[in-house]
Design a protein around this motif. Structure first.
Motif, PDB file in Angstrom:
ATOM      1  N   ARG A  25       0.917  -1.083   0.028  1.00  0.00           N
ATOM      2  CA  ARG A  25      -0.015  -0.095  -0.061  1.00  0.00           C
ATOM      3  C   ARG A  25       0.886   1.198  -0.008  1.00  0.00           C
ATOM      4  NH1 ARG A  25      -5.139  -1.072   0.575  1.00  0.00           N
ATOM      5  NH2 ARG A  25      -5.748  -3.279   1.311  1.00  0.00           N
ATOM      6  N   LEU A  26       0.739   2.090  -0.974  1.00  0.00           N
ATOM      7  CA  LEU A  26       1.480   3.436  -1.077  1.00  0.00           C
ATOM      8  C   LEU A  26       0.305   4.402  -1.006  1.00  0.00           C
ATOM      9  CD1 LEU A  26       3.193   2.540  -4.540  1.00  0.00           C
ATOM     10  CD2 LEU A  26       4.134   2.081  -2.051  1.00  0.00           C
ATOM     11  N   ARG A  27       0.784   5.467   0.043  1.00  0.00           N
ATOM     12  CA  ARG A  27      -0.097   6.629   0.109  1.00  0.00           C
ATOM     13  C   ARG A  27       0.778   7.984  -0.403  1.00  0.00           C
ATOM     14  NH1 ARG A  27      -0.518   6.669   5.380  1.00  0.00           N
ATOM     15  NH2 ARG A  27       0.982   8.372   5.780  1.00  0.00           N
ATOM     16  N   ILE A  56      -2.485   2.284  -4.467  1.00  0.00           N
ATOM     17  CA  ILE A  56      -2.294   3.516  -3.986  1.00  0.00           C
ATOM     18  C   ILE A  56      -3.353   4.245  -3.557  1.00  0.00           C
ATOM     19  CG2 ILE A  56      -1.429   5.744  -5.117  1.00  0.00           C
ATOM     20  CD1 ILE A  56      -0.126   4.176  -7.042  1.00  0.00           C
ATOM     21  N   THR A  62      -8.827   5.085  -3.096  1.00  0.00           N
ATOM     22  CA  THR A  62      -7.640   3.879  -3.164  1.00  0.00           C
ATOM     23  C   THR A  62      -7.684   3.121  -4.481  1.00  0.00           C
ATOM     24  OG1 THR A  62      -7.917   3.533  -0.811  1.00  0.00           O
ATOM     25  CG2 THR A  62      -6.722   1.891  -2.101  1.00  0.00           C
TER      26      THR A  62
END
Length: 92
Positions: A25-27, A56, A62
Motif C-alpha cells: 500500500r502506497l499513500r 495507491i 484507493t
C-alpha cells in the motif's frame, strides 16, 4: 508420522501464501503527483516484478494497480519506494 509431515507442509504452504498475498500500500498526496513522480514510480515497480498487488491511496480514493504492476517486496523495493515517496507513505 506421514500425516504429521503432511500437516506441517500444509501449514507452511498456507502461511507462505498469506504472507505473499498481503498487498503493498502506497499513500501519495494528489498535489504531489506529476509526470516525473509517475515515471519514477512506474520504473521502480517494474524493476521488482512479482505476485503482490499494489494499491495507491490518493486522498479519499484507493486505486488498485493492474496486474502488470504486481511486485516482489523482498528485494529492496520497499526501501526504494520509501526513498521516493517518504518513509510513512509505504506499508507492507
Amino acid at each position: 508420522h506421514l500425516s504429521l509431515q503432511a500437516s506441517a507442509e500444509a501449514v507452511l504452504v498456507a502461511t507462505s501464501g498469506v504472507t505473499e498475498s498481503a498487498p503493498l500500500r502506497l499513500r501519495v498526496s494528489p498535489n504531489r503527483i506529476d509526470e516525473r513522480l509517475l515515471a519514477e514510480l512506474r520504473s521502480t515497480l517494474s524493476e521488482h516484478p512479482g505476485d503482490i498487488s499494489v494499491f495507491i491511496q490518493l486522498a479519499e480514493r484507493t486505486l488498485r494497480l493492474p496486474e502488470q504492476f504486481s511486485v516482489d517486496t523482498s528485494n529492496g523495493l520497499v526501501g526504494a519506494l520509501r526513498a521516493l515517496l517518504g518513509e510513512d507513505c509505504v506499508a507492507v
